[in-house]
Scaffold this active site. Structure first.
Site, short mmCIF file in Angstrom:
data_model
loop_
_atom_site.label_atom_id
_atom_site.label_comp_id
_atom_site.label_asym_id
_atom_site.label_seq_id
_atom_site.Cartn_x
_atom_site.Cartn_y
_atom_site.Cartn_z
CG ASP A 1 -5.39 -3.93 -2.14
OD1 ASP A 1 -5.18 -3.30 -1.09
OD2 ASP A 1 -5.87 -5.10 -2.04
CG ASP B 1 -1.90 1.86 2.84
OD1 ASP B 1 -1.66 1.58 3.89
OD2 ASP B 1 -2.44 0.88 2.02
N GLY C 1 0.95 -1.16 0.06
CA GLY C 1 -0.02 0.04 0.07
C GLY C 1 0.70 1.21 -0.04
CG ASP D 1 -8.60 0.71 9.36
OD1 ASP D 1 -9.57 1.56 9.90
OD2 ASP D 1 -9.21 -0.46 9.17
CG PHE E 1 -12.51 -0.40 1.71
CD1 PHE E 1 -11.82 -1.12 2.48
CD2 PHE E 1 -12.58 -0.64 0.36
CE1 PHE E 1 -10.64 -1.90 2.06
CE2 PHE E 1 -11.34 -1.40 -0.16
CZ PHE E 1 -10.42 -1.91 0.69
CB VAL E 2 -10.30 5.05 0.68
CG1 VAL E 2 -11.35 5.88 1.09
CG2 VAL E 2 -9.26 4.61 1.56
P1 5GP Z 1 -4.77 -1.24 10.68
O1 5GP Z 1 -3.56 -2.27 11.27
O2 5GP Z 1 -4.27 -0.01 10.88
O3 5GP Z 1 -6.17 -1.81 10.97
O4 5GP Z 1 -4.67 -1.73 9.10
C1 5GP Z 1 -3.80 -0.94 8.16
C2 5GP Z 1 -4.03 -1.54 6.74
O5 5GP Z 1 -5.22 -1.77 6.59
C3 5GP Z 1 -3.55 -0.48 5.79
O6 5GP Z 1 -2.04 -0.85 5.71
C4 5GP Z 1 -4.47 -1.00 4.65
O7 5GP Z 1 -3.66 -2.38 3.97
C5 5GP Z 1 -5.63 -1.61 5.32
N1 5GP Z 1 -6.83 -1.02 5.13
C6 5GP Z 1 -7.43 -0.33 6.13
N2 5GP Z 1 -8.37 0.59 5.76
C7 5GP Z 1 -8.23 0.52 4.20
C8 5GP Z 1 -9.22 1.09 3.33
O8 5GP Z 1 -10.03 1.98 3.72
N3 5GP Z 1 -8.87 0.59 2.12
C9 5GP Z 1 -7.95 -0.32 1.72
N4 5GP Z 1 -7.66 -0.47 0.35
N5 5GP Z 1 -7.12 -0.63 2.80
C10 5GP Z 1 -7.37 -0.55 3.89
MG MG Z 2 -1.38 -2.07 3.91
#
Ligand code: 5GP
Ligand code: MG
Length: 171
Positions: free
Chosen positions: A153, A94, A38, A97, A146-147
């Site tokens: 992706d 990227d 990402g 979340d 969800f972006v």
């Molecule tokens: P976290 O560990 O903070 O929950 O997850 C981060 C990862 O989740 C990001 O690096 C990405 O790969 C994925 N992710 C979280 N939200 C989104 C979203 O809205 N769109 C996409 N494509 N990936 C997301």
């Molecule tokens: Mg990622």
């Protein structure tokens, strides 16, 4: 597809972040570590605008989320990472979340002997964070949608889009 952040706004904001980062490191060498896949476009665009002695390296972090977004296991792979002992790391992803990925990768880099770890994300989603974590550099704060695009992706597609978009629901 709905465009949430157009390419020109991303370009402008990436320039601001690069300037802020260069000021903060004040000539100190930095090792930029991107979390694949990402981080790809954000990293490529950002590093070309950072005026500092700079190395770049990558790790992968994959979570197995299954059907629901129940926190799965996170696997960090770092066999492409050079020796980072004593180096100042700028970790890039990227999107922030839940915060679990970055929390784990930061701990991993400190474990590997990094002198410091700062974190930059292009996007930070509001209302999703499950672990306390404060990134040092944030491009844009976005609503809980969800972006895709600019590295992000859906089923490994759409990473090449030059803007951040939202897929129509039900697609
Ligand atoms: P976290 O560990 O903070 O929950 O997850 C981060 C990862 O989740 C990001 O690096 C990405 O790969 C994925 N992710 C979280 N939200 C989104 C979203 O809205 N769109 C996409 N494509 N990936 C997301
Ligand atoms: Mg990622």
């Amino acid at each position: 597809m709905d465009v949430l952040i157009p390419a020109e706004r991303i370009h402008a904001r990436v320039g601001e972040l690069a300037a802020e980062i260069a000021r903060a490191y004040d000539g100190k060498p930095v090792t930029v570590v991107g979390i694949l896949t990402g981080c790809l476009i954000f990293t490529a665009d950002l590093i070309r605008r950072i005026d500092l002695p700079l190395r770049v390296a990558f790790v992968t972090a994959s979570s197995y989320r299954g059907e629901t977004t129940v926190a799965g296991k996170l696997e960090i792979r770092d066999e492409l990472l050079p020796d980072i002992a004593g180096r100042h790391i700028l970790l890039l992803d990227d999107i922030l979340d839940t915060g679990k990925t970055l929390t784990r990768v930061v701990a991993h880099l400190i474990d590997r002997g990094a002198a410091s770890v700062k974190v930059g994300v292009l996007l930070r989603k509001i209302g999703r964070q499950e672990v306390p974590f404060e990134p040092d550099y944030v491009g844009f704060t976005i609503p809980d949608k969800f972006v895709i695009g600019y590295g992000l992706d859906f089923n490994d597609e759409y990473r090449h889009l030059p803007f951040i978009g939202v897929l129509p629901s039900g697609d």
